[in-house]
Design a protein around this motif. Structure first.
Motif, PDB file in Angstrom:
ATOM      1  N   PRO A   1       0.984  16.511   3.767  1.00 33.20           N
ATOM      2  CA  PRO A   1       1.094  15.061   3.555  1.00 33.20           C
ATOM      3  C   PRO A   1       1.352  14.334   4.871  1.00 33.20           C
ATOM      4  O   PRO A   1       1.876  14.924   5.812  1.00 33.20           O
ATOM      5  N   CYS A   2       0.993  13.063   4.942  1.00 31.34           N
ATOM      6  CA  CYS A   2       1.241  12.264   6.142  1.00 31.34           C
ATOM      7  C   CYS A   2       2.748  12.206   6.391  1.00 31.34           C
ATOM      8  O   CYS A   2       3.507  11.844   5.490  1.00 31.34           O
ATOM      9  N   PRO A   3       3.192  12.572   7.614  1.00 29.13           N
ATOM     10  CA  PRO A   3       4.624  12.595   7.880  1.00 29.13           C
ATOM     11  C   PRO A   3       5.269  11.202   7.883  1.00 29.13           C
ATOM     12  O   PRO A   3       6.480  11.074   7.771  1.00 29.13           O
ATOM     13  N   TYR A   4       4.474  10.159   8.007  1.00 31.29           N
ATOM     14  CA  TYR A   4       5.043   8.806   8.076  1.00 31.29           C
ATOM     15  C   TYR A   4       5.183   8.159   6.707  1.00 31.29           C
ATOM     16  O   TYR A   4       6.198   7.565   6.394  1.00 31.29           O
ATOM     17  N   CYS A   5       4.156   8.296   5.884  1.00 28.79           N
ATOM     18  CA  CYS A   5       4.220   7.608   4.589  1.00 28.79           C
ATOM     19  C   CYS A   5       4.263   8.577   3.416  1.00 28.79           C
ATOM     20  O   CYS A   5       4.481   8.166   2.272  1.00 28.79           O
ATOM     21  N   GLY A   6       4.023   9.867   3.683  1.00 26.37           N
ATOM     22  CA  GLY A   6       4.166  10.869   2.640  1.00 26.37           C
ATOM     23  C   GLY A   6       2.980  10.995   1.705  1.00 26.37           C
ATOM     24  O   GLY A   6       3.026  11.763   0.737  1.00 26.37           O
TER      25      GLY A   6
ATOM     26  N   LEU B   1      -5.589   4.989   1.980  1.00 27.68           N
ATOM     27  CA  LEU B   1      -4.626   5.669   2.837  1.00 27.68           C
ATOM     28  C   LEU B   1      -3.292   4.959   2.715  1.00 27.68           C
ATOM     29  O   LEU B   1      -3.220   3.828   2.222  1.00 27.68           O
ATOM     30  N   GLY B   2      -2.214   5.630   3.189  1.00 27.25           N
ATOM     31  CA  GLY B   2      -0.891   5.070   2.990  1.00 27.25           C
ATOM     32  C   GLY B   2      -0.373   4.222   4.127  1.00 27.25           C
ATOM     33  O   GLY B   2       0.407   3.297   3.914  1.00 27.25           O
ATOM     34  N   CYS B   3      -0.778   4.539   5.349  1.00 24.15           N
ATOM     35  CA  CYS B   3      -0.232   3.809   6.501  1.00 24.15           C
ATOM     36  C   CYS B   3      -1.179   3.960   7.687  1.00 24.15           C
ATOM     37  O   CYS B   3      -2.085   4.795   7.650  1.00 24.15           O
ATOM     38  N   PRO B   4      -0.985   3.161   8.735  1.00 29.48           N
ATOM     39  CA  PRO B   4      -1.888   3.272   9.887  1.00 29.48           C
ATOM     40  C   PRO B   4      -1.915   4.687  10.494  1.00 29.48           C
ATOM     41  O   PRO B   4      -2.960   5.141  10.951  1.00 29.48           O
ATOM     42  N   GLN B   5      -0.764   5.384  10.469  1.00 29.71           N
ATOM     43  CA  GLN B   5      -0.721   6.727  11.068  1.00 29.71           C
ATOM     44  C   GLN B   5      -1.570   7.738  10.307  1.00 29.71           C
ATOM     45  O   GLN B   5      -1.919   8.784  10.834  1.00 29.71           O
ATOM     46  N   CYS B   6      -1.864   7.433   9.049  1.00 31.44           N
ATOM     47  CA  CYS B   6      -2.730   8.329   8.268  1.00 31.44           C
ATOM     48  C   CYS B   6      -4.043   8.616   9.006  1.00 31.44           C
ATOM     49  O   CYS B   6      -4.608   9.694   8.884  1.00 31.44           O
ATOM     50  N   TYR B   7      -4.536   7.611   9.750  1.00 30.43           N
ATOM     51  CA  TYR B   7      -5.825   7.795  10.421  1.00 30.43           C
ATOM     52  C   TYR B   7      -5.753   8.915  11.457  1.00 30.43           C
ATOM     53  O   TYR B   7      -6.719   9.654  11.639  1.00 30.43           O
TER      54      TYR B   7
END
Ligand SMILES: [Zn+2]
Ligand SMILES: [Zn+2]
Lengths: 161, 358
Positions: free
Chosen positions: A66-71, A83-89
């Motif tokens: 999972p994305c460490p920033y938004c899960g 996607l959940g957050c910009p870092q997902c990219y």
């Protein structure tokens, strides 16, 4: 109910049309609806996109972490197309790169450049060149209001150095 | 100055004036840019606190923009269902912004410049959706309006931007430029001459997409189609807007030829149809939404072919807004059953058409 045009297949759609000057709503099968020009399956970008995603990742079938920033998990992303957050990219980059190419025909942004306020000094140079590029385009497209605004801002930035 | 949005009166009707470029075929042009803030999950994934912070951040940025027209801000959580319907029926807010399904802690908001030139949806699917709607066919100028505000907002806010993927958005279909330009066109000629399918297929083949006016699946209501760019990454904004402009200009040409053919080959049928439609709209005592839209399509066609001298295009545009369920219920001061709504709709339409006859 059977199709009002062919009288054979089942009617699946209502199509509003004008026949001999009469405004009519017809119950039609999808073939006859298409014949009358009704867009039976309008292209929906998101639906196409989800179909391309598929329920499982190609190849190994192993989902990434999972994305460490938004899960958000890869499964959730595939389900919702969001996607959940910009870092997902960055996090899902391996999966996204090919997808973006298929969706857009290219994975490389060539539009407006952006440098956020409060960037580092090195970015300031890039920011200035981005503004100059914008100024050139503004002049080319005869957007003189924007051009004047950009000229002022470039001038301001240069004199602040 | 930023104001708290009050009762909706004439706000959001700016696109409906009916005298823009090619307005005998094009109802309106819309351009929107999707933008997100760094450091926050996208709205649908964000915590309530994060969404509240995003809204405050955007509000204070709006507050420091020096604009001549005031900016009205409606917080969606404060609005009842009917008021929310008014926003979507005027096409200044999306269904995604107002719900249903957003709960009462969405911290979603609509900021609208009081001259209707531009607005910002906050905490929709993306943190910001900067959008402008213009009457008639004017993608280039509408894009420039949006671009200018984006430039100013971008200096006040920290947008999420990636060197390769551009502006980052919740849905990868919007990433890159975040730009969606769309034109709402009225194509009765192509529908009646059965050319529409070919044209719509052609649109799909050149990287554009289309849908019915209110996006309700496959039914063609009112011969209204919204044509927009499908991709957002890998092309410059001006290319995307230019491409859409050129293709829609072609579609407008096709529609004009189809109308000319009909007028040449079946003038009396056409005239009869247009006047019948007008007669029903003008005198009926019950009208469903669909009937209203289809009949007003025929009247709109009649106007552009000069078979009718009234009503005004603006009246037809406003009928499409005020004749919808939410506006009718709002005017009646309470919810309406289906037959009550049909009666109220016909009464409204009769009054508007009568006024234009004088
Ligand atoms: Zn059939
Ligand atoms: Zn994430």
């Amino acid at each position: 109910m059977e199709c009002q045009d062919c009288g054979q297949r089942d009617a699946k759609l209502q199509v509003t049309t004008i026949i001999d000057g009469e405004m009519l709503t017809l119950d039609l099968c999808s073939e006859c609806a298409a014949e009358r020009g009704a867009p039976t399956t309008p292209p929906a970008p998101l639906a196409d996109f989800l179909a391309q995603l598929g329920p499982e990742p190609p190849g190994t079938g192993v989902l990434s972490e999972p994305c460490p920033y938004c899960g958000i998990t890869e499964g959730e992303f595939r389900q919702t197309g969001r996607l959940g957050c910009p870092q997902c990219y960055a996090h899902f980059e391996p999966q996204l790169r090919g997808l973006l190419r298929r969706l857009h025909g290219s994975p490389q942004h060539v539009g407006k450049l952006y440098m956020s306020a409060g960037s580092e000094a090195g970015d300031e140079i890039a920011r200035l060149s981005a503004m100059r590029r914008r100024l050139k385009r503004a002049v080319e497209t005869e957007d003189f209001e924007l051009a004047a605004e950009l000229r002022d801002r470039i001038h301001e930035a240069e004199s602040a150095e | 100055m930023i104001r708290r949005g009050g009762e909706l009166t004439s706000q959001g009707l700016g696109w409906a004036h009916g005298d823009g470029v090619d307005s005998e075929i094009v109802v309106s042009t819309r351009v929107r840019l999707a933008r997100n803030l760094q450091g926050y999950p996208f709205p649908l994934r964000a915590s309530e606190e994060d969404r509240a912070r995003v809204l405050e951040t955007v509000r204070s940025a709006l507050g420091s923009i020096t604009t001549t027209p005031d900016i009205d801000v409606w917080e969606i959580d404060d609005l009842d269902e009917r008021q929310r319907d008014l926003l979507t029926e005027r096409r200044i807010a999306s269904r995604e912004l107002v719900g249903p399904g957003r709960g009462d802690q969405s911290h979603a908001a609509l900021a609208l410049w009081s001259d209707d030139s531009i607005g910002v949806m906050v905490n929709e699917e993306d943190h910001l959706r900067i959008q402008s709607i213009t009457g008639g066919f004017d993608p280039e100028e509408t894009w420039r309006t949006v671009d200018r505000l984006d430039e100013r907002m971008g200096e006040l806010l920290a947008f999420a931007f990636h060197h390769e993927y551009g502006f980052l958005t919740a849905c990868p279909t919007n990433v890159g430029t975040g730009l969606r330009a769309s034109v709402l066109v009225h194509l009765p000629g192509l529908v009646l001459t059965k050319e529409i399918r070919k044209v719509l297929e052609g649109i799909g083949q050149v990287g554009l997409t289309y849908r019915g006016l209110y996006g309700e699946g496959s039914e063609v209501v009112g011969n209204l189609f919204q044509i927009s760019n499908q991709t957002t990454l890998g092309k410059q904004e001006e290319e995307l807007v230019g491409h859409l402009t050129r293709v829609v200009a072609k579609v407008i040409d096709y529609e004009r030829s189809a109308r000319a053919v009909m007028l040449r080959e079946a003038p009396s049928v056409l005239e009869d149809k247009v006047w019948r439609a007008y007669g029903i709209l003008r005198h009926a005592h019950s009208l469903s939404t669909e009937e209203m839209m289809n009949l007003s399509s025929a009247v709109r066609l009649g106007l552009s072919l000069k078979l009718l001298k009234m009503p005004r295009v603006q009246t037809l545009n406003e009928i499409l807004i005020f004749g919808q369920a939410g506006h009718l219920a709002y005017a009646a001061g309470g919810s309406l059953g289906e037959s009550e709504a049909d009666a109220a709709r016909s009464a409204y339409v009769r009054t508007r058409l009568e006024a234009d006859e004088e």
